[in-house]
Scaffold this motif. Sequence first.
Motif, PDB file in Angstrom:
ATOM      1  N   CYS A  76      -1.752   0.054  -9.994  1.00  0.00           N
ATOM      2  CA  CYS A  76      -2.655   0.704  -9.036  1.00  0.00           C
ATOM      3  C   CYS A  76      -4.084   0.192  -9.203  1.00  0.00           C
ATOM      4  O   CYS A  76      -4.780  -0.061  -8.214  1.00  0.00           O
ATOM      5  CB  CYS A  76      -2.618   2.218  -9.207  1.00  0.00           C
ATOM      6  SG  CYS A  76      -1.073   2.971  -8.653  1.00  0.00           S
TER       7      CYS A  76
ATOM      8  N   ILE B  47       0.364   4.607  -2.507  1.00  0.00           N
ATOM      9  CA  ILE B  47       0.373   6.009  -2.083  1.00  0.00           C
ATOM     10  C   ILE B  47       1.477   6.763  -2.816  1.00  0.00           C
ATOM     11  O   ILE B  47       1.275   7.901  -3.264  1.00  0.00           O
ATOM     12  CB  ILE B  47       0.544   6.135  -0.547  1.00  0.00           C
ATOM     13  CG1 ILE B  47      -0.594   5.419   0.194  1.00  0.00           C
ATOM     14  CG2 ILE B  47       0.663   7.596  -0.120  1.00  0.00           C
ATOM     15  CD1 ILE B  47      -1.981   5.941  -0.123  1.00  0.00           C
ATOM     16  N   TRP B  48       2.621   6.135  -2.985  1.00  0.00           N
ATOM     17  CA  TRP B  48       3.717   6.754  -3.743  1.00  0.00           C
ATOM     18  C   TRP B  48       3.253   7.084  -5.159  1.00  0.00           C
ATOM     19  O   TRP B  48       3.543   8.171  -5.679  1.00  0.00           O
ATOM     20  CB  TRP B  48       4.938   5.830  -3.781  1.00  0.00           C
ATOM     21  CG  TRP B  48       6.045   6.392  -4.628  1.00  0.00           C
ATOM     22  CD1 TRP B  48       7.012   7.278  -4.250  1.00  0.00           C
ATOM     23  CD2 TRP B  48       6.266   6.125  -6.016  1.00  0.00           C
ATOM     24  NE1 TRP B  48       7.828   7.579  -5.326  1.00  0.00           N
ATOM     25  CE2 TRP B  48       7.386   6.880  -6.422  1.00  0.00           C
ATOM     26  CE3 TRP B  48       5.638   5.321  -6.962  1.00  0.00           C
ATOM     27  CZ2 TRP B  48       7.889   6.854  -7.717  1.00  0.00           C
ATOM     28  CZ3 TRP B  48       6.133   5.298  -8.259  1.00  0.00           C
ATOM     29  CH2 TRP B  48       7.245   6.062  -8.628  1.00  0.00           C
ATOM     30  N   CYS B  49       2.526   6.165  -5.786  1.00  0.00           N
ATOM     31  CA  CYS B  49       2.013   6.392  -7.141  1.00  0.00           C
ATOM     32  C   CYS B  49       1.077   7.599  -7.183  1.00  0.00           C
ATOM     33  O   CYS B  49       1.138   8.408  -8.117  1.00  0.00           O
ATOM     34  CB  CYS B  49       1.290   5.154  -7.668  1.00  0.00           C
ATOM     35  SG  CYS B  49       2.387   3.805  -8.144  1.00  0.00           S
ATOM     36  N   LEU B  50       0.203   7.725  -6.192  1.00  0.00           N
ATOM     37  CA  LEU B  50      -0.696   8.879  -6.149  1.00  0.00           C
ATOM     38  C   LEU B  50       0.087  10.181  -5.991  1.00  0.00           C
ATOM     39  O   LEU B  50      -0.231  11.192  -6.634  1.00  0.00           O
ATOM     40  CB  LEU B  50      -1.712   8.729  -5.015  1.00  0.00           C
ATOM     41  CG  LEU B  50      -2.748   7.614  -5.173  1.00  0.00           C
ATOM     42  CD1 LEU B  50      -3.632   7.533  -3.928  1.00  0.00           C
ATOM     43  CD2 LEU B  50      -3.590   7.802  -6.425  1.00  0.00           C
ATOM     44  N   MET B  51       1.125  10.154  -5.172  1.00  0.00           N
ATOM     45  CA  MET B  51       1.943  11.352  -4.982  1.00  0.00           C
ATOM     46  C   MET B  51       2.724  11.679  -6.265  1.00  0.00           C
ATOM     47  O   MET B  51       2.854  12.837  -6.641  1.00  0.00           O
ATOM     48  CB  MET B  51       2.911  11.173  -3.801  1.00  0.00           C
ATOM     49  CG  MET B  51       2.234  10.855  -2.476  1.00  0.00           C
ATOM     50  SD  MET B  51       0.794  11.852  -2.081  1.00  0.00           S
ATOM     51  CE  MET B  51       1.500  13.384  -1.675  1.00  0.00           C
TER      52      MET B  51
ATOM     53  N   ILE C 235      -9.509   6.439   0.753  1.00  0.00           N
ATOM     54  CA  ILE C 235      -8.168   6.861   0.311  1.00  0.00           C
ATOM     55  C   ILE C 235      -8.290   7.899  -0.795  1.00  0.00           C
ATOM     56  O   ILE C 235      -7.584   8.905  -0.797  1.00  0.00           O
ATOM     57  CB  ILE C 235      -7.327   5.646  -0.137  1.00  0.00           C
ATOM     58  CG1 ILE C 235      -6.870   4.856   1.091  1.00  0.00           C
ATOM     59  CG2 ILE C 235      -6.123   6.083  -0.972  1.00  0.00           C
ATOM     60  CD1 ILE C 235      -6.165   3.555   0.777  1.00  0.00           C
TER      61      ILE C 235
ATOM     62  N   HIS D 128      -9.514  11.170   0.696  1.00  0.00           N
ATOM     63  CA  HIS D 128      -8.430  11.745   1.493  1.00  0.00           C
ATOM     64  C   HIS D 128      -7.372  12.355   0.567  1.00  0.00           C
ATOM     65  O   HIS D 128      -6.875  13.456   0.816  1.00  0.00           O
ATOM     66  CB  HIS D 128      -7.814  10.671   2.395  1.00  0.00           C
ATOM     67  CG  HIS D 128      -6.818  11.190   3.361  1.00  0.00           C
ATOM     68  ND1 HIS D 128      -7.162  11.936   4.459  1.00  0.00           N
ATOM     69  CD2 HIS D 128      -5.476  11.082   3.389  1.00  0.00           C
ATOM     70  CE1 HIS D 128      -6.077  12.264   5.130  1.00  0.00           C
ATOM     71  NE2 HIS D 128      -5.030  11.757   4.487  1.00  0.00           N
ATOM     72  N   PHE D 129      -7.049  11.650  -0.502  1.00  0.00           N
ATOM     73  CA  PHE D 129      -6.051  12.135  -1.454  1.00  0.00           C
ATOM     74  C   PHE D 129      -6.498  13.449  -2.093  1.00  0.00           C
ATOM     75  O   PHE D 129      -5.752  14.426  -2.113  1.00  0.00           O
ATOM     76  CB  PHE D 129      -5.784  11.079  -2.538  1.00  0.00           C
ATOM     77  CG  PHE D 129      -4.952  11.581  -3.678  1.00  0.00           C
ATOM     78  CD1 PHE D 129      -3.605  11.863  -3.509  1.00  0.00           C
ATOM     79  CD2 PHE D 129      -5.515  11.779  -4.930  1.00  0.00           C
ATOM     80  CE1 PHE D 129      -2.834  12.338  -4.561  1.00  0.00           C
ATOM     81  CE2 PHE D 129      -4.751  12.258  -5.992  1.00  0.00           C
ATOM     82  CZ  PHE D 129      -3.408  12.536  -5.801  1.00  0.00           C
TER      83      PHE D 129
ATOM     84  N   SER E  83       0.815  -1.200   0.000  1.00  0.00           N
ATOM     85  CA  SER E  83       0.000   0.000   0.000  1.00  0.00           C
ATOM     86  C   SER E  83       0.860   1.266   0.000  1.00  0.00           C
ATOM     87  O   SER E  83       0.392   2.306  -0.440  1.00  0.00           O
ATOM     88  CB  SER E  83      -0.969  -0.013   1.171  1.00  0.00           C
ATOM     89  OG  SER E  83      -0.301   0.144   2.389  1.00  0.00           O
ATOM     90  N   VAL E  84       2.097   1.178   0.482  1.00  0.00           N
ATOM     91  CA  VAL E  84       3.000   2.327   0.444  1.00  0.00           C
ATOM     92  C   VAL E  84       3.301   2.679  -1.012  1.00  0.00           C
ATOM     93  O   VAL E  84       3.334   3.855  -1.384  1.00  0.00           O
ATOM     94  CB  VAL E  84       4.307   2.038   1.235  1.00  0.00           C
ATOM     95  CG1 VAL E  84       5.322   3.145   1.031  1.00  0.00           C
ATOM     96  CG2 VAL E  84       4.001   1.852   2.703  1.00  0.00           C
TER      97      VAL E  84
ATOM     98  N   SER F 138      -4.732  17.022  -1.610  1.00  0.00           N
ATOM     99  CA  SER F 138      -3.844  17.215  -2.753  1.00  0.00           C
ATOM    100  C   SER F 138      -3.501  18.683  -2.925  1.00  0.00           C
ATOM    101  O   SER F 138      -4.373  19.549  -2.952  1.00  0.00           O
ATOM    102  CB  SER F 138      -4.507  16.688  -4.028  1.00  0.00           C
ATOM    103  OG  SER F 138      -3.664  16.918  -5.128  1.00  0.00           O
TER     104      SER F 138
END
Length: 166
Positions: free
Chosen positions: A32, A5-9, A51, A54-55, A1-2, A59
Motif C-alpha cells: 500500500c 481499497i481492499w487493504c483499507l477495508m 482517498i 473519504h476512507f 487500486s481495487v 469508516s
Amino acid sequence: SVFFIWCLMELQQNIQMETEGDALDSKLVSACRSFVGAQNRQGRMGDMYQILTHFISNSVVFHEWDKYLRVSFEDSRANQETFLVPRLEQIWLRFQRLRAILEGIFGALDERFVWKHRLPKIGELLQEHMRKRCFSSDLISRNELFQQANVKDETLKQVKLAFGYS
C-alpha cells in the motif's frame, strides 16, 4: 487500486476484530505504501489525500467507537475509573493502531503534499477526526474524570491530552 481499497477495508475490519498483532500484514502495508508512492510520483498526491479523507469519513469504526463510548459514558458508573478506563483503553489502543498504519501508508503525503496546501498532516487529520466523531459530546465534557485536573491512569491522561480535555 481495487487491491488498495481492499487493504483499507481489511484494515478497518481487523482493527475491530483483532486486539493484538498486526491489523494489516506488513507485506500489505508495504504494498500500500508503494502504491501511494507510485501515485505520488505520477502527480496524484491530491487523489491519495482524498482517498484517505473519504476512507476515514466513511469508516464504520468511528461510528462503532462513538456508539460504544456513548453507552459507556451514559452508564451510571461512568465517573468511576475502574469502569471507564478499560472501555477507553479498548478504543484508544485500536485508534493508535489504526493511526500508526495509516501514517505508515500515507506518510509520503506529509513530506511532499500537505505542507504545500496547508492541509493537516495525516496523524493530525486522524486525531481531529477522532475528536470530532468520538470525543466531542457533552457526556464526555461533563464527565467527572474528564474534568479532573490530575488523573492517575496513563490511558486517561493520554486521551484527555489528545482530545483537549486537560
